[in-house]
Design a protein around this motif. Structure first.
Motif, PDB file in Angstrom:
ATOM      1  N   LEU A   1       0.902  -1.265  -0.320  1.00  0.00           N
ATOM      2  CA  LEU A   1       0.116  -0.214   0.188  1.00  0.00           C
ATOM      3  C   LEU A   1       1.182   1.360   0.323  1.00  0.00           C
ATOM      4  N   ILE A   2       2.376   1.550   0.144  1.00  0.00           N
ATOM      5  CA  ILE A   2       3.067   2.531   0.193  1.00  0.00           C
ATOM      6  C   ILE A   2       4.460   2.196   0.165  1.00  0.00           C
ATOM      7  N   GLU A   3       5.114   2.691  -0.566  1.00  0.00           N
ATOM      8  CA  GLU A   3       6.374   2.342  -0.709  1.00  0.00           C
ATOM      9  C   GLU A   3       7.989   3.783  -0.291  1.00  0.00           C
ATOM     10  N   LYS A   4       8.916   3.351  -0.108  1.00  0.00           N
ATOM     11  CA  LYS A   4       9.974   4.053   0.844  1.00  0.00           C
ATOM     12  C   LYS A   4      10.368   4.654  -1.352  1.00  0.00           C
ATOM     13  N   LYS A   5      10.357   5.969  -1.525  1.00  0.00           N
ATOM     14  CA  LYS A   5      10.534   6.183  -2.589  1.00  0.00           C
ATOM     15  C   LYS A   5      11.055   7.769  -2.081  1.00  0.00           C
ATOM     16  N   ASP A   6      13.196   8.005  -2.253  1.00  0.00           N
ATOM     17  CA  ASP A   6      13.338   9.695  -1.476  1.00  0.00           C
ATOM     18  C   ASP A   6      13.226  10.140  -0.163  1.00  0.00           C
ATOM     19  N   ASP A   7      13.459   8.981   0.851  1.00  0.00           N
ATOM     20  CA  ASP A   7      13.228   8.766   1.761  1.00  0.00           C
ATOM     21  C   ASP A   7      12.110   9.703   2.205  1.00  0.00           C
ATOM     22  N   LYS A   8      11.004   9.001   1.528  1.00  0.00           N
ATOM     23  CA  LYS A   8       9.516   9.161   1.617  1.00  0.00           C
ATOM     24  C   LYS A   8       8.950   8.601   1.565  1.00  0.00           C
ATOM     25  N   TRP A   9       7.466   7.987   2.354  1.00  0.00           N
ATOM     26  CA  TRP A   9       6.809   7.240   2.010  1.00  0.00           C
ATOM     27  C   TRP A   9       5.945   7.804   1.108  1.00  0.00           C
TER      28      TRP A   9
ATOM     29  N   ASP B   1       0.005   2.330  -6.307  1.00  0.00           N
ATOM     30  CA  ASP B   1      -1.746   2.681  -6.247  1.00  0.00           C
ATOM     31  C   ASP B   1      -2.595   1.348  -5.838  1.00  0.00           C
ATOM     32  N   ALA B   2      -2.242   0.948  -5.573  1.00  0.00           N
ATOM     33  CA  ALA B   2      -2.801  -0.342  -3.974  1.00  0.00           C
ATOM     34  C   ALA B   2      -3.330   0.307  -3.396  1.00  0.00           C
ATOM     35  N   GLY B   3      -2.416   1.425  -2.757  1.00  0.00           N
ATOM     36  CA  GLY B   3      -2.627   2.163  -1.369  1.00  0.00           C
ATOM     37  C   GLY B   3      -3.694   3.230  -1.583  1.00  0.00           C
ATOM     38  N   VAL B   4      -3.557   4.065  -3.098  1.00  0.00           N
ATOM     39  CA  VAL B   4      -4.628   4.941  -3.377  1.00  0.00           C
ATOM     40  C   VAL B   4      -6.157   4.352  -4.021  1.00  0.00           C
ATOM     41  N   LYS B   5      -6.141   2.983  -3.696  1.00  0.00           N
ATOM     42  CA  LYS B   5      -7.476   2.338  -4.084  1.00  0.00           C
ATOM     43  C   LYS B   5      -8.021   2.069  -2.725  1.00  0.00           C
ATOM     44  N   ALA B   6      -7.018   1.368  -1.657  1.00  0.00           N
ATOM     45  CA  ALA B   6      -8.012   1.412  -0.686  1.00  0.00           C
ATOM     46  C   ALA B   6      -7.748   2.584   0.331  1.00  0.00           C
ATOM     47  N   GLY B   7      -7.833   3.838   0.038  1.00  0.00           N
ATOM     48  CA  GLY B   7      -8.612   4.685   0.325  1.00  0.00           C
ATOM     49  C   GLY B   7      -7.758   5.731   0.723  1.00  0.00           C
ATOM     50  N   GLY B   8      -6.277   5.737   0.502  1.00  0.00           N
ATOM     51  CA  GLY B   8      -4.624   6.576   0.980  1.00  0.00           C
ATOM     52  C   GLY B   8      -5.248   7.481   0.101  1.00  0.00           C
TER      53      GLY B   8
ATOM     54  N   SER C   1     -11.615   5.140   9.657  1.00  0.00           N
ATOM     55  CA  SER C   1     -12.212   3.922   9.444  1.00  0.00           C
ATOM     56  C   SER C   1     -11.921   2.958   9.093  1.00  0.00           C
ATOM     57  N   PHE C   2     -10.618   3.330   8.266  1.00  0.00           N
ATOM     58  CA  PHE C   2      -9.718   2.578   7.941  1.00  0.00           C
ATOM     59  C   PHE C   2      -9.178   0.854   8.287  1.00  0.00           C
ATOM     60  N   ASP C   3      -9.710  -0.031   7.665  1.00  0.00           N
ATOM     61  CA  ASP C   3      -9.048  -1.350   8.496  1.00  0.00           C
ATOM     62  C   ASP C   3      -7.905  -1.507   8.405  1.00  0.00           C
ATOM     63  N   VAL C   4      -6.814  -1.528   9.314  1.00  0.00           N
ATOM     64  CA  VAL C   4      -5.506  -2.125   9.708  1.00  0.00           C
ATOM     65  C   VAL C   4      -5.895  -3.191   9.683  1.00  0.00           C
ATOM     66  N   HIS C   5      -5.350  -4.426   8.488  1.00  0.00           N
ATOM     67  CA  HIS C   5      -4.704  -5.888   8.855  1.00  0.00           C
ATOM     68  C   HIS C   5      -2.936  -5.926   9.360  1.00  0.00           C
ATOM     69  N   VAL C   6      -3.407  -6.156  10.510  1.00  0.00           N
ATOM     70  CA  VAL C   6      -2.221  -6.113  11.015  1.00  0.00           C
ATOM     71  C   VAL C   6      -2.045  -7.360  11.926  1.00  0.00           C
ATOM     72  N   GLN C   7      -0.713  -8.668  11.251  1.00  0.00           N
ATOM     73  CA  GLN C   7      -0.121 -10.104  11.840  1.00  0.00           C
ATOM     74  C   GLN C   7       0.301  -9.398  13.188  1.00  0.00           C
TER      75      GLN C   7
END
Length: 291
Positions: free
Chosen positions: A32-40, A44-51, A67-73
């Motif tokens: 859903l997120i990735e690191k680019k130039d030291d910034k999160w 595209d999947a993150g945008v679709k998820a509501g980010g 209300s984002f549903d966080v799926h944390v293992q």
């Protein structure tokens, strides 16, 4: 319809009672997120998820519906507790800064552009790479078992000036006790041969910080001839080619250097006669510049 409130990833972690580092790691592993130039940044999947991106006091950041549903293992029950340099410092009663420099001297972490990066040797000790969720500055996390590793305890004791009695393994090192350190180098080190004195003098005149007979950061009882903290380089001078016991000891040490993949420079009598040409070239391979 009123648009739902959005919160930063850090705020979302607080709302869900989740460590923010764990949430950033989880969102990254879910793509859903990735690191680019030291910034999160959002994928595209993150945008679709509501980010979405929002702008705040510290610039642009990623935000999520409240209300984002966080799926944390969930963490495994048998997962080892991981300690930061601050926790290690509290245990050994020294500052986190000193702990990091000790860990760096041992070769378990190395200085990044900012913060500390775990080395291959550090990973073998169980270290994990962490990252501050706000600043992106990297740091290391360590399993509790590291508190019992002798190399770390010895290094902390040395830094604190704690005198330690000789161990049986120290007494068993017959070579180091057979040949006394009677040759005084320019920097005050007492070494065991004229060749070692020439090597020590060369390092000193080249203004390269070095230690003599530094114990290797391993469980085996072994000392190098010279150690250069910059570049984490070990130097071994091999003499006494006609001595069978010495040759066996040489092979044993070479095997240990290879086992741990340490940066090693090996010098012979012929090399010692030509240090000005030999050492600068070999040191440069490990990022150590002479002159």
């Amino acid at each position: 319809m009123t648009e739902e409130k959005r919160v930063s990833t850090t705020q979302l972690a607080k709302l869900r009672g989740i460590p923010q580092d764990q949430l950033f790691t989880q969102l990254s592993s879910q793509g859903l997120i990735e690191k680019k130039d030291d910034k999160w940044t959002l994928t595209d999947a993150g945008v679709k998820a509501g980010g979405v991106y929002q702008t705040g006091k510290y610039g642009q950041y990623v935000a999520w519906p409240e209300s984002f549903d966080v799926h944390v293992q969930p963490a495994k029950a048998d997962a080892p507790k991981m300690l930061t340099a601050t926790a290690l410092g509290q245990h050994f009663e020294v500052s986190a800064t000193k702990i990091n420099y000790i860990l760096s001297e041992l070769g378990w972490i190395q200085k990044g552009l900012k913060g500390w990066l775990v080395t291959d040797q550090g990973k073998k000790m169980g270290a994990e790479q962490g990252e501050d969720s706000r600043s992106g500055i990297p740091y290391a996390r360590w399993p509790e078992k590291i508190l019992k590793i002798r190399a770390l305890k010895d290094s902390v004791d040395n830094m604190k000036g704690v005198d330690k009695p000789k161990t049986d393994s120290d007494k068993m090192d017959s070579f180091r006790h057979k040949f006394e350190a009677t040759h005084r180098a320019t920097d005050g080190h007492f070494v065991r041969s004229k060749a070692e004195m020439l090597i020590d003098n060369w390092l000193y005149m080249a203004e390269i910080v070095h230690a003599y007979e530094r114990k290797l950061p391993i469980e085996e009882e072994m000392y190098c001839d010279f150690y250069i903290p910059t570049g984490k380089v070990y130097i071994e001078y091999w003499g006494y080619d006609n001595d069978e016991k010495y040759l066996a000891r040489k092979q044993e040490k070479q095997a240990i250097y290879q086992k741990y993949n340490f940066n090693l420079i090996e010098l012979t009598d012929q090399d010692v006669l030509n240090l000005d040409d030999i050492l600068p070239r070999l040191l440069l391979k490990f990022g150590v510049q002479a002159y």
